[in-house]
Design a protein around this motif. Structure first.
Motif, PDB file in Angstrom:
ATOM      1  N   ARG A 287     -14.383   4.000   8.747  1.00 54.84           N
ATOM      2  CA  ARG A 287     -14.431   4.983   7.476  1.00 54.84           C
ATOM      3  C   ARG A 287     -15.371   6.332   8.218  1.00 54.84           C
ATOM      4  O   ARG A 287     -15.352   7.336   7.684  1.00 54.84           O
ATOM      5  CB  ARG A 287     -14.950   4.366   6.327  1.00 54.84           C
ATOM      6  CG  ARG A 287     -15.048   5.420   5.050  1.00 54.84           C
ATOM      7  CD  ARG A 287     -15.415   4.630   4.116  1.00 54.84           C
ATOM      8  NE  ARG A 287     -14.338   3.196   3.789  1.00 54.84           N
ATOM      9  CZ  ARG A 287     -14.882   2.066   3.806  1.00 54.84           C
ATOM     10  NH1 ARG A 287     -16.215   1.790   4.026  1.00 54.84           N
ATOM     11  NH2 ARG A 287     -14.074   0.934   3.633  1.00 54.84           N
TER      12      ARG A 287
ATOM     13  N   GLU B 255      -9.462 -13.043   8.999  1.00 51.53           N
ATOM     14  CA  GLU B 255     -10.547 -13.275   8.158  1.00 51.53           C
ATOM     15  C   GLU B 255     -11.090 -14.503   8.019  1.00 51.53           C
ATOM     16  O   GLU B 255     -11.324 -15.195   7.178  1.00 51.53           O
ATOM     17  CB  GLU B 255      -9.962 -12.817   6.606  1.00 51.53           C
ATOM     18  CG  GLU B 255      -9.511 -11.335   6.365  1.00 51.53           C
ATOM     19  CD  GLU B 255     -10.735 -10.206   6.515  1.00 51.53           C
ATOM     20  OE1 GLU B 255     -11.993 -10.872   6.426  1.00 51.53           O
ATOM     21  OE2 GLU B 255     -10.348  -9.253   6.289  1.00 51.53           O
TER      22      GLU B 255
ATOM     23  N   ARG C 199       0.930  -1.148   0.061  1.00 52.54           N
ATOM     24  CA  ARG C 199      -0.114  -0.030  -0.033  1.00 52.54           C
ATOM     25  C   ARG C 199       0.624   1.082   0.124  1.00 52.54           C
ATOM     26  O   ARG C 199       1.975   1.226   0.624  1.00 52.54           O
ATOM     27  CB  ARG C 199      -0.885  -0.101   1.141  1.00 52.54           C
ATOM     28  CG  ARG C 199      -2.056  -0.976   1.168  1.00 52.54           C
ATOM     29  CD  ARG C 199      -2.934  -0.863   2.217  1.00 52.54           C
ATOM     30  NE  ARG C 199      -4.163  -1.513   2.053  1.00 52.54           N
ATOM     31  CZ  ARG C 199      -4.328  -2.543   2.869  1.00 52.54           C
ATOM     32  NH1 ARG C 199      -3.586  -3.155   3.752  1.00 52.54           N
ATOM     33  NH2 ARG C 199      -5.694  -3.270   2.720  1.00 52.54           N
TER      34      ARG C 199
ATOM     35  N   SER D   7      -7.883  -3.214   9.685  1.00 50.67           N
ATOM     36  CA  SER D   7      -7.844  -4.599   9.169  1.00 50.67           C
ATOM     37  C   SER D   7      -6.508  -5.270   9.198  1.00 50.67           C
ATOM     38  O   SER D   7      -6.375  -6.467   8.968  1.00 50.67           O
ATOM     39  CB  SER D   7      -8.425  -4.736   7.805  1.00 50.67           C
ATOM     40  OG  SER D   7      -7.448  -4.230   6.765  1.00 50.67           O
TER      41      SER D   7
ATOM     42  N   THR E 264     -14.257  -1.754   9.232  1.00 53.07           N
ATOM     43  CA  THR E 264     -13.657  -0.706   8.039  1.00 53.07           C
ATOM     44  C   THR E 264     -14.856   0.348   7.933  1.00 53.07           C
ATOM     45  O   THR E 264     -14.622   1.622   7.819  1.00 53.07           O
ATOM     46  CB  THR E 264     -13.085  -1.303   6.842  1.00 53.07           C
ATOM     47  OG1 THR E 264     -14.004  -2.015   6.325  1.00 53.07           O
ATOM     48  CG2 THR E 264     -11.898  -2.346   7.151  1.00 53.07           C
TER      49      THR E 264
ATOM     50  N   TYR F 138      -7.331   6.439   6.270  1.00 56.42           N
ATOM     51  CA  TYR F 138      -6.719   5.468   7.091  1.00 56.42           C
ATOM     52  C   TYR F 138      -7.600   4.256   7.669  1.00 56.42           C
ATOM     53  O   TYR F 138      -7.140   3.753   8.432  1.00 56.42           O
ATOM     54  CB  TYR F 138      -6.054   6.377   8.320  1.00 56.42           C
ATOM     55  CG  TYR F 138      -5.011   7.205   7.835  1.00 56.42           C
ATOM     56  CD1 TYR F 138      -3.612   6.823   7.615  1.00 56.42           C
ATOM     57  CD2 TYR F 138      -5.184   8.555   7.641  1.00 56.42           C
ATOM     58  CE1 TYR F 138      -2.579   7.749   7.335  1.00 56.42           C
ATOM     59  CE2 TYR F 138      -4.222   9.432   7.348  1.00 56.42           C
ATOM     60  CZ  TYR F 138      -2.873   9.300   7.210  1.00 56.42           C
ATOM     61  OH  TYR F 138      -2.080   9.951   6.907  1.00 56.42           O
ATOM     62  N   ASP F 139      -8.803   4.336   7.246  1.00 53.22           N
ATOM     63  CA  ASP F 139      -9.661   3.339   7.805  1.00 53.22           C
ATOM     64  C   ASP F 139      -9.399   1.994   7.572  1.00 53.22           C
ATOM     65  O   ASP F 139      -9.689   1.050   8.331  1.00 53.22           O
ATOM     66  CB  ASP F 139     -10.996   3.560   7.119  1.00 53.22           C
ATOM     67  CG  ASP F 139     -11.091   3.721   5.679  1.00 53.22           C
ATOM     68  OD1 ASP F 139     -11.049   2.580   4.869  1.00 53.22           O
ATOM     69  OD2 ASP F 139     -11.357   4.811   5.291  1.00 53.22           O
ATOM     70  N   HIS F 140      -8.684   1.846   6.561  1.00 51.38           N
ATOM     71  CA  HIS F 140      -8.240   0.175   6.026  1.00 51.38           C
ATOM     72  C   HIS F 140      -7.386  -0.241   7.169  1.00 51.38           C
ATOM     73  O   HIS F 140      -7.094  -1.368   7.149  1.00 51.38           O
ATOM     74  CB  HIS F 140      -7.732   0.003   4.445  1.00 51.38           C
ATOM     75  CG  HIS F 140      -6.421   0.911   4.477  1.00 51.38           C
ATOM     76  ND1 HIS F 140      -6.374   2.446   4.521  1.00 51.38           N
ATOM     77  CD2 HIS F 140      -5.163   0.473   4.391  1.00 51.38           C
ATOM     78  CE1 HIS F 140      -5.197   2.676   4.291  1.00 51.38           C
ATOM     79  NE2 HIS F 140      -4.515   1.651   4.398  1.00 51.38           N
TER      80      HIS F 140
END
Length: 408
Positions: free
Chosen positions: A386, A403, A230, A398, A382, A393-395
């Motif tokens: 958000r 998962e 990222r 995780s 997330t 920066y919400d991701h």
């Protein structure tokens, strides 16, 4: 991810601010905590936790302050009591106990035994980290403590706070955390609110050493196989910061107690997920909202008061949270819709001064309530970050998530 995914579920969790005291003097503190701030007998909190019962109790107990680890034996006892009642526990700390002189590069830190036992009793531990905390506790000292905890398998996260999406500090620190912990430790990124000391303090970000130019532009060293690369988030103009909530320097909840993102016309529907989890304040008063202005001020607005930890049990508080017509309408439509107020009046301010009868409990209202709740649940952790946190920066909530289905 799992904790935030529960945020829209009424009475799924309870926040407990077990002290207002803190040895740090961070300039942005939402509680205005000091070493001699108010502190009430631990028996109040212990009594309330003792009323949790498996199957009917909260799924999560979040211990905040002030600094909850100033009362490590109480924090440990509450975690153990909550576990007997079927709940898991999270502790949020400002990391005052981290060594003032950081260990050698890559080293781990010794944690005081009573504090270590409290952290061990909890299911999840989260560290507040921001430019203002770094004036009090060195970043590397915080990293050293978190390395020690991660090495023994502790479930961890960071609560990172900045002035907004354009804050260069957020790019710096989130990239540093990802490198240091190989994308195994998630972050909830929020914004400083004008509450507590931050209401009057000049909050210019302190100067910090800059990272190399490539920082944050690649997957962190040691990241698990399959971790996607990222780039560092862009820096759009910062929107107004929301009011901060109860919690160590407003961290858990700088993203949890301000108004949700969104705009609208007078009376717009903008549901509030913050009217879902009861919050036990420093004096034992239980409110339906963790916004610091609600937690701090007395009397609490009638529609936001759920009881007192010294006299009420969890079943009573849970029932009031679930059955209050005004709270159900706040969770479904929000205060602007209920009051018929324009957005510029202020989302949280409108709620605190709300004086309207609850809407009629019709089948249509129950249907809308379920739809709004399910839409928020579908967004998961997330989606919540958000809506209430600090995009883009919400991701980061995780990172490290397996998962997979589990019992939480």
């Amino acid at each position: 991810m799992d904790i935030l995914a529960l945020r829209p579920v009424p009475a799924a969790a309870v926040l407990m601010a077990i002290t207002r005291r803190c040895p740090l003097r961070c300039r942005h503190c939402s509680t205005g905590s000091l070493p001699a701030s108010e502190e009430h007998p631990g028996e109040i909190f212990q009594r309330f936790a003792g009323t949790f019962a498996p199957g009917d109790g909260p799924r999560l107990v979040m211990l905040t302050g002030g600094e909850p680890l100033l009362r490590p034996r109480l924090a440990r006892s509450l975690a153990e009591t909550a576990a007997r009642g079927g709940a898991r526990t999270m502790i949020l700390s400002g990391m005052f106990f981290a060594p003032r002189v950081p260990p050698a590069a890559g080293g781990v830190a010794r944690i005081p035994p009573a504090i270590d036992a409290a952290i061990d009793a909890a299911d999840h531990f989260s560290a507040s980290l921001d430019a203002f905390h770094e004036e009090e506790v060195p970043r590397e000292s915080v990293f050293a403590v978190m390395r020690a905890l991660l090495a023994r398998g502790k479930d961890l996260s960071f609560h990172v706070t900045g002035t907004g999406p354009g804050d260069p500090y957020l790019r710096d620190v989130t990239a540093a955390i990802r490198r240091e912990f190989g994308d195994r430790v998630p972050m909830l990124v929020g914004r400083v609110g004008a509450v507590g000391r931050a209401r009057t303090a000049a909050l210019a970000i302190p100067s910090l050493p800059s990272l190399p130019a490539a920082a944050g532009s690649e997957a962190a060293p040691g990241a698990p196989a399959g971790t996607a690369s990222r780039t560092a988030p862009p820096a759009p103009p910062a929107p107004p910061a929301p009011p901060a909530p109860a919690g160590t320097a407003g961290a858990v909840t700088a993203s949890e107690a301000g108004p949700p993102a969104g705009t609208g016309t007078a009376g717009s529907a903008l549901p509030c997920a913050m009217a879902a989890w009861p919050a036990v304040g420093f004096d034992g008063t239980i409110t339906a909202c963790c916004n610091q202005d609600v937690v701090d001020h007395r009397p609490v607005p009638g529609h936001l008061r759920l009881g007192h930890a010294g006299t009420d049990d969890w079943d009573t508080v849970r029932r009031r949270c679930l059955e209050s017509g005004v709270l159900r309408a706040l969770r479904t439509y929000g205060p602007l819709w209920l009051a018929g107020a324009p957005p510029e009046r202020g989302y949280c301010e409108t709620c605190r001064t709300l004086d309207v009868p609850p809407p009629a409990p019709t089948p249509a209202a129950a249907f809308m309530e379920r739809q709004v709740r399910d839409l928020q649940l579908a967004g998961g952790g997330t989606g919540f970050a958000r809506r209430y946190g600090c995009p883009p920066y919400d991701h980061l909530v995780s990172l490290g998530h397996p998962e997979r289905d589990h019992d939480f």
